[in-house]
Design an enzyme around this catalytic site. Sequence first.
Site, PDB file in Angstrom:
ATOM      1  N   LYS A  70     -44.269 -41.672 -78.188  1.00  0.00           N
ATOM      2  CA  LYS A  70     -44.245 -40.249 -78.774  1.00  0.00           C
ATOM      3  C   LYS A  70     -45.712 -39.529 -78.781  1.00  0.00           C
ATOM      4  O   LYS A  70     -45.849 -38.747 -79.810  1.00  0.00           O
ATOM      5  CB  LYS A  70     -44.139 -40.688 -80.387  1.00  0.00           C
ATOM      6  CG  LYS A  70     -42.792 -41.535 -80.388  1.00  0.00           C
ATOM      7  CD  LYS A  70     -41.384 -41.184 -79.706  1.00  0.00           C
ATOM      8  CE  LYS A  70     -40.933 -39.905 -79.406  1.00  0.00           C
ATOM      9  NZ  LYS A  70     -39.997 -39.660 -78.293  1.00  0.00           N
ATOM     10  N   HIS A 121     -45.558 -47.068 -70.499  1.00  0.00           N
ATOM     11  CA  HIS A 121     -46.308 -47.282 -72.092  1.00  0.00           C
ATOM     12  C   HIS A 121     -47.037 -49.024 -72.225  1.00  0.00           C
ATOM     13  O   HIS A 121     -47.243 -49.002 -73.413  1.00  0.00           O
ATOM     14  CB  HIS A 121     -45.308 -47.175 -72.831  1.00  0.00           C
ATOM     15  CG  HIS A 121     -44.090 -46.164 -73.025  1.00  0.00           C
ATOM     16  ND1 HIS A 121     -45.002 -44.699 -73.280  1.00  0.00           N
ATOM     17  CD2 HIS A 121     -43.051 -45.976 -73.595  1.00  0.00           C
ATOM     18  CE1 HIS A 121     -44.055 -44.329 -73.543  1.00  0.00           C
ATOM     19  NE2 HIS A 121     -43.076 -44.906 -73.353  1.00  0.00           N
ATOM     20  N   SER A 174     -42.896 -38.777 -85.462  1.00  0.00           N
ATOM     21  CA  SER A 174     -42.101 -38.614 -84.289  1.00  0.00           C
ATOM     22  C   SER A 174     -41.129 -39.989 -84.118  1.00  0.00           C
ATOM     23  O   SER A 174     -39.769 -39.982 -83.736  1.00  0.00           O
ATOM     24  CB  SER A 174     -43.169 -38.282 -83.395  1.00  0.00           C
ATOM     25  OG  SER A 174     -42.020 -37.692 -81.975  1.00  0.00           O
TER      26      SER A 174
END
Length: 288
Positions: free
Chosen positions: A45, A100, A130
Amino acid sequence: MDRMSVTEEFAGIQLPGHLHTPESLRYAQDFQFKEGDVVIVTYPKSGTTWMQEILTLIYSQGDPEIATTVPNWERTPWLEHIYFKDLLKEGEGPRIITTHLPSEVLAPALQDTKAKVIYIARNPKDVAVSYYYFHKMAKFLPEVGSFPEFLQLFLEGKVHYGSWFDHVKGWHRQKKNLDFFYITYEDLQKDLRRSIKKVCGFLGCPMYTEEVDKVEQHCRFSVMSQNAMVNYTLIPREILNHDQSKFMRKGIVGDWKEHMNHEQSEAFDEIFREKMSDCDLKFVWSLD
Ligand code: A3P
């Protein structure tokens, strides 16, 4: 839908089993990067999709053909996902790889190569908001309760993909060891054009003014939120339920102010100060 409620444990963090398996994670850890690779690294995010789109358009010299016909997970696949092997293409341009994963897992392999690493960070209050809404829509993430409950887990690093603090600090510590470019979501918001030019400079991709115009145009929130190749509306609602929240939700800086009261914000600041005391990174919390 496969492995929707499975959680994988890897390198001390939890990851959704729908997208990750022990094999896919081992493959990611052992992956042989090579010169020319461009790796987008983010905590979830933080502007991953935005940077995927910027790179796609830089490498197409602003031509929107690929950006509007090929889903982002095919053109800039996630290293750790189950489908990575099938999606990674050896084409003419560089391989653009997204991840990630934390620095402890990937930095050793990256240090031995000339792969370029682009790290995008976002102020963690907006990341938390988010991420909360993304949990509501993503059926492969754990059920969340109220926002304050989620915030607590986020601050403790007990959410999928681990602690925001560890991710940002871990990667930032690697900046001298890697061909590393750091930029924030807020930089992109403040001056998208300047940010695109900086990314071009890092990549060694000079662009004509009209090409930069096109990249800028196609990477605006209003355009990307209508582009089915990046707004995730191609994913079935059993996996991503767009009635709960949109993937391209608000795209602003400072939405946390609508979600945190004064006490929550102060408590957040306190933890932020403590956890970031060994790091000189500064974050922009609002553009007002
Ligand atoms: P919000 O939920 O705050 O709207 P990621 O791609 O890392 O998952 O990040 C998603 C976040 O980036 C979402 O934030 C999304 O709206 C925002 N985003 C994506 N493209 C954007 C753009 N062109 N401009 C502004 N924000 C964008």
